[in-house]
Design an enzyme around this catalytic site. Structure first.
Site, PDB file in Angstrom:
ATOM      1  N   ARG A 129       0.831  -1.193   0.000  1.00 36.76           N
ATOM      2  CA  ARG A 129       0.000   0.000   0.000  1.00 36.76           C
ATOM      3  C   ARG A 129       0.874   1.255   0.000  1.00 36.76           C
ATOM      4  NH1 ARG A 129      -2.054  -3.639   3.867  1.00 36.76           N
ATOM      5  NH2 ARG A 129      -4.172  -4.409   3.410  1.00 36.76           N
TER       6      ARG A 129
ATOM      7  N   HIS B 149      -4.279   2.726  -4.886  1.00 41.43           N
ATOM      8  CA  HIS B 149      -4.139   1.270  -4.926  1.00 41.43           C
ATOM      9  C   HIS B 149      -3.893   0.705  -6.324  1.00 41.43           C
ATOM     10  CE1 HIS B 149      -4.520   0.491  -0.837  1.00 41.43           C
ATOM     11  NE2 HIS B 149      -5.668  -0.114  -0.757  1.00 41.43           N
TER      12      HIS B 149
ATOM     13  N   HIS C 272      -3.734  -9.487   3.113  1.00 39.31           N
ATOM     14  CA  HIS C 272      -5.177  -9.542   3.342  1.00 39.31           C
ATOM     15  C   HIS C 272      -5.494 -10.507   4.482  1.00 39.31           C
ATOM     16  CE1 HIS C 272      -6.366  -8.147  -0.990  1.00 39.31           C
ATOM     17  NE2 HIS C 272      -6.164  -7.142  -0.166  1.00 39.31           N
TER      18      HIS C 272
END
Length: 294
Positions: free
Chosen positions: A146, A240, A266
């Site tokens: 990120r 993103h 994630h």
């Protein structure tokens, strides 16, 4: 009311390890709900019942909020009242049965491989700005981290021996992400020829701005927009997009879903599965464009 909200925010910070920005969003949602309660003459959080929760949902729809905004606000309040039930402040969560509006499903935008090459070409040059921008772009594409994770990287987080970077993600969870030869060479060139010339002060941030300070999230977005413009691409960049590209290209070239999930950091596989829809859509368009009987 303020005491209960502050207890909840402390819980998010200390036990859930949420970022300051995430906690700020929770606080804004709760403050909005408090204003609604006061307008309805309700002065205590624990006095809220299911019908009040339904009335608040109706109020949000009347104000023409986007479905994603309504969804976030309802989710914030569900979490808040779940916390209060856990703390034995009330018996039932008044928001537990409130319908959670589905968010619009949008497939992530990504760059095609030839577009990525044009981005890299736009960064080629010998100026300090070009050298830094190429290192930044190579690392983002190589790791899928990120923008916020990238801006927080320090010099000690890069390990050239194992070609890995230590990333601190959401909830302060740490993970090691590998990077390839192209990124390694670009970062080494940046460290050998550029960073020590630009940097001012004693800070250890990996990427610095042209004034010598740590490069911020906003600074990275500005750089990416500038690179897009120089590459003559029509995309509107968002934070993103390189992360989406990283995941899509891995899956398109045969990577398994679990590995991509781990690389992206994630918590839930369902978040990663979004990219399988992207690759399937890409395959469908390729088929329709090239098959003689499509």
């Amino acid at each position: 009311m303020n005491e209960e909200i502050q207890s909840f925010l402390q819980y998010l910070q200390i036990e859930k390890n949420y970022s300051p920005l995430t906690i700020q969003h929770y606080q804004l949602d709760l403050n909005d709900f408090v204003r609604f309660m006061q307008k309805e003459g309700i002065n205590n959080m624990v006095d809220i019942e299911y019908l009040d929760a339904r009335l608040y949902l109706t109020d949000l729809y009347d104000k023409k909020y986007a479905r994603s905004t309504v969804s976030r606000k309802v989710s914030s309040l569900k979490s808040f009242y779940k916390f209060l039930t856990k703390e034995d402040k009330l018996d039932e969560n008044p928001f537990s049965l409130v319908f959670h509006p589905k968010q619009e499903k949008r497939l992530p935008n990504f760059f095609y491989e030839e577009e990525i090459e044009r981005l890299f070409d736009a960064c080629k040059g010998d100026t300090h700005k070009d050298v830094r921008n190429l290192a930044l772009l190579e690392l983002l594409y190589a790791t899928g981290i990120r923008v916020s994770e990238c801006s927080n990287l320090s010099l000690k987080d890069i390990d050239f021996s194992f070609h890995t970077v230590l990333v601190t993600g959401k909830g302060r969870k740490e993970r090691y992400v590998p990077f390839g030869t192209y990124a390694s060479e670009a970062i080494k060139r940046y460290l050998d020829h550029t960073r020590h010339v630009l940097v001012k002060g004693e800070h250890q941030q990996l990427f610095v701005n042209l004034k010598g300070g740590p490069l911020t999230d906003r600074g990275i977005r500005h750089i990416l927009n500038d690179v897009i413009s120089r590459a003559s691409l029509t995309h509107k960049i968002h934070p993103h997009m390189l992360r989406h590209t990283f995941a899509t290209h891995l899956l398109s070239n045969g990577a398994d879903l679990r590995s991509v999930q781990e690389l992206l950091g994630h918590s839930h596989l369902s978040s990663t599965q979004t990219y399988t829809h992207v690759t399937k859509e890409h395959l469908r368009k390729t088929y329709l464009s090239h098959h003689p009987r499509a």
